[in-house]
Design a protein around this motif. Structure first.
Motif, PDB file in Angstrom:
ATOM      1  N   TRP A 188       4.155  10.853 -10.915  1.00 34.19           N
ATOM      2  CA  TRP A 188       5.504  10.777 -10.371  1.00 34.19           C
ATOM      3  C   TRP A 188       6.201  12.132 -10.428  1.00 34.19           C
ATOM      4  N   GLU A 189       6.030  12.858 -11.525  1.00 28.83           N
ATOM      5  CA  GLU A 189       6.650  14.173 -11.653  1.00 28.83           C
ATOM      6  C   GLU A 189       6.132  15.125 -10.581  1.00 28.83           C
ATOM      7  N   VAL A 190       4.848  15.032 -10.296  1.00 29.33           N
ATOM      8  CA  VAL A 190       4.247  15.883  -9.263  1.00 29.33           C
ATOM      9  C   VAL A 190       4.831  15.554  -7.890  1.00 29.33           C
ATOM     10  N   LEU A 191       4.953  14.266  -7.608  1.00 28.27           N
ATOM     11  CA  LEU A 191       5.477  13.840  -6.315  1.00 28.27           C
ATOM     12  C   LEU A 191       6.931  14.259  -6.141  1.00 28.27           C
ATOM     13  N   LYS A 192       7.742  14.054  -7.168  1.00 28.89           N
ATOM     14  CA  LYS A 192       9.156  14.395  -7.073  1.00 28.89           C
ATOM     15  C   LYS A 192       9.358  15.901  -6.944  1.00 28.89           C
ATOM     16  N   GLU A 193       8.533  16.676  -7.642  1.00 29.30           N
ATOM     17  CA  GLU A 193       8.634  18.129  -7.531  1.00 29.30           C
ATOM     18  C   GLU A 193       8.244  18.592  -6.134  1.00 29.30           C
ATOM     19  N   ALA A 194       7.237  17.940  -5.555  1.00 27.19           N
ATOM     20  CA  ALA A 194       6.791  18.321  -4.211  1.00 27.19           C
ATOM     21  C   ALA A 194       7.859  18.036  -3.163  1.00 27.19           C
ATOM     22  N   VAL A 195       8.490  16.882  -3.271  1.00 30.49           N
ATOM     23  CA  VAL A 195       9.460  16.460  -2.252  1.00 30.49           C
ATOM     24  C   VAL A 195      10.841  17.041  -2.498  1.00 30.49           C
ATOM     25  N   GLY A 196      11.218  17.217  -3.769  1.00 34.53           N
ATOM     26  CA  GLY A 196      12.565  17.682  -4.073  1.00 34.53           C
ATOM     27  C   GLY A 196      13.598  16.651  -3.660  1.00 34.53           C
ATOM     28  N   LYS A 197      14.650  17.087  -2.974  1.00 31.34           N
ATOM     29  CA  LYS A 197      15.724  16.200  -2.543  1.00 31.34           C
ATOM     30  C   LYS A 197      15.580  15.766  -1.081  1.00 31.34           C
ATOM     31  N   LYS A 198      14.445  16.054  -0.485  1.00 28.51           N
ATOM     32  CA  LYS A 198      14.235  15.701   0.918  1.00 28.51           C
ATOM     33  C   LYS A 198      14.033  14.193   1.079  1.00 28.51           C
ATOM     34  N   GLU A 199      14.517  13.668   2.178  1.00 25.13           N
ATOM     35  CA  GLU A 199      14.309  12.267   2.508  1.00 25.13           C
ATOM     36  C   GLU A 199      12.900  12.070   3.065  1.00 25.13           C
ATOM     37  N   LEU A 200      12.300  10.931   2.735  1.00 26.12           N
ATOM     38  CA  LEU A 200      10.997  10.599   3.311  1.00 26.12           C
ATOM     39  C   LEU A 200      11.205   9.893   4.649  1.00 26.12           C
ATOM     40  N   GLU A 201      10.337  10.180   5.606  1.00 26.96           N
ATOM     41  CA  GLU A 201      10.434   9.563   6.917  1.00 26.96           C
ATOM     42  C   GLU A 201       9.102   8.924   7.297  1.00 26.96           C
ATOM     43  N   LEU A 202       9.177   7.944   8.185  1.00 30.65           N
ATOM     44  CA  LEU A 202       7.969   7.258   8.639  1.00 30.65           C
ATOM     45  C   LEU A 202       7.183   8.172   9.573  1.00 30.65           C
ATOM     46  N   LEU A 203       5.908   8.385   9.248  1.00 32.74           N
ATOM     47  CA  LEU A 203       5.037   9.190  10.094  1.00 32.74           C
ATOM     48  C   LEU A 203       4.323   8.335  11.134  1.00 32.74           C
ATOM     49  N   PHE A 204       3.648   7.300  10.650  1.00 35.39           N
ATOM     50  CA  PHE A 204       2.899   6.425  11.544  1.00 35.39           C
ATOM     51  C   PHE A 204       2.642   5.094  10.859  1.00 35.39           C
ATOM     52  N   THR A 205       2.193   4.128  11.638  1.00 34.00           N
ATOM     53  CA  THR A 205       1.966   2.773  11.147  1.00 34.00           C
ATOM     54  C   THR A 205       0.571   2.316  11.551  1.00 34.00           C
ATOM     55  N   VAL A 206      -0.081   1.595  10.658  1.00 37.47           N
ATOM     56  CA  VAL A 206      -1.372   0.983  10.963  1.00 37.47           C
ATOM     57  C   VAL A 206      -1.203  -0.523  10.888  1.00 37.47           C
ATOM     58  N   ARG A 207      -1.414  -1.207  12.001  1.00 38.91           N
ATOM     59  CA  ARG A 207      -1.353  -2.670  12.050  1.00 38.91           C
ATOM     60  C   ARG A 207      -2.759  -3.180  12.318  1.00 38.91           C
ATOM     61  N   TYR A 208      -3.241  -4.067  11.457  1.00 39.83           N
ATOM     62  CA  TYR A 208      -4.631  -4.486  11.614  1.00 39.83           C
ATOM     63  C   TYR A 208      -4.878  -5.842  10.971  1.00 39.83           C
ATOM     64  N   SER A 209      -5.944  -6.465  11.422  1.00 38.57           N
ATOM     65  CA  SER A 209      -6.461  -7.681  10.804  1.00 38.57           C
ATOM     66  C   SER A 209      -7.655  -7.299   9.954  1.00 38.57           C
ATOM     67  N   ARG A 210      -7.748  -7.882   8.776  1.00 35.01           N
ATOM     68  CA  ARG A 210      -8.847  -7.564   7.857  1.00 35.01           C
ATOM     69  C   ARG A 210      -9.626  -8.825   7.519  1.00 35.01           C
ATOM     70  N   MET A 211     -10.913  -8.784   7.812  1.00 39.25           N
ATOM     71  CA  MET A 211     -11.841  -9.816   7.362  1.00 39.25           C
ATOM     72  C   MET A 211     -12.499  -9.294   6.091  1.00 39.25           C
ATOM     73  N   ALA A 212     -12.368 -10.034   5.005  1.00 43.61           N
ATOM     74  CA  ALA A 212     -12.878  -9.584   3.711  1.00 43.61           C
ATOM     75  C   ALA A 212     -13.880 -10.582   3.152  1.00 43.61           C
TER      76      ALA A 212
END
Length: 204
Positions: A104-128
């Motif tokens: 978590w510390e690594v992630l917060k340091e990397a992002v700082g105070k910047k807002e996260l935004e949606l890059l892309f979405t994967v919609r799928y059906s999974r047979m398991a």
């Protein structure tokens, strides 16, 4: 809680006409199918990816989970992966659900105070389905079919993932080779994250 670590092989189905036969085989192995949606987030400057991590939110049938994936390694056709998952109240980005982890510390340091935004979405059906190989190694089979989409771009997704849950690494290779002898499957080295970034024209 430690990261979940796995060894896996991913195969791309190159002839969709073989899909129904492959699905039938997994269904006979007591396979179940669910619909999934995964949202990939990062800062506008892709700070998480530059730090070597992907952050995604999985919309599951009965809950929402945040997930952190460090960049894995790929050797001899086998990917060594690890990830951390935490429940989230909704699908909005929230890195604070990982506060109990050193990452978590690594992630917060990397992002700082910047807002996260949606890059892309994967919609799928999974047979398991889960199978035991000849030496009783336990392997999970996932057949994913759907779409990767973002910023007006999209491409189809049709692949099989084999994850070794217990047993020999060689059993994973043998199981993948067995499928490739019977279906038009090619080794897929890209993750869904790789595919989404490539779709958006992003090279890191």
């Amino acid at each position: 809680m430690e990261a979940f670590k796995s060894q896996e092989i991913k195969l791309r189905l190159e002839d969709p006409q073989s899909l129904s036969e492959l699905m039938q085989e997994l269904e006979e192995g007591e396979g179940v199918e669910i619909s999934l949606e995964t949202l990939y987030y990062d800062s506008p400057d892709l700070d998480l990816h530059r730090a070597g991590y992907a952050y995604l939110v999985n919309r599951l049938p009965d809950e929402v989970q945040g997930e952190i994936n460090p960049r894995g390694t790929f050797q001899g056709g086998v990917s060594s992966m690890e990830d951390w998952s935490r429940p989230q109240k909704d699908d909005k980005p929230d890195l604070d659900v990982f506060q109990d982890l050193p990452v978590w510390e690594v992630l917060k340091e990397a992002v700082g105070k910047k807002e996260l935004e949606l890059l892309f979405t994967v919609r799928y059906s999974r047979m398991a389905a889960t199978r035991f190989w000849q030496d009783d190694s336990r392997i999970d089979y996932y057949l994913d079919r759907g779409t990767v989409s973002g910023r007006g771009q999209s491409e189809s997704l049709l692949e099989v993932k084999l994850i070794l849950r217990e047993g020999r690494r060689e059993a994973l290779l043998e199981a993948a080779e067995d499928l490739q002898r019977r279906y038009p499957l090619a080794l897929e080295t890209r993750t869904k994250d790789d595919r989404g970034l490539a779709l958006l024209g992003i090279r890191l």
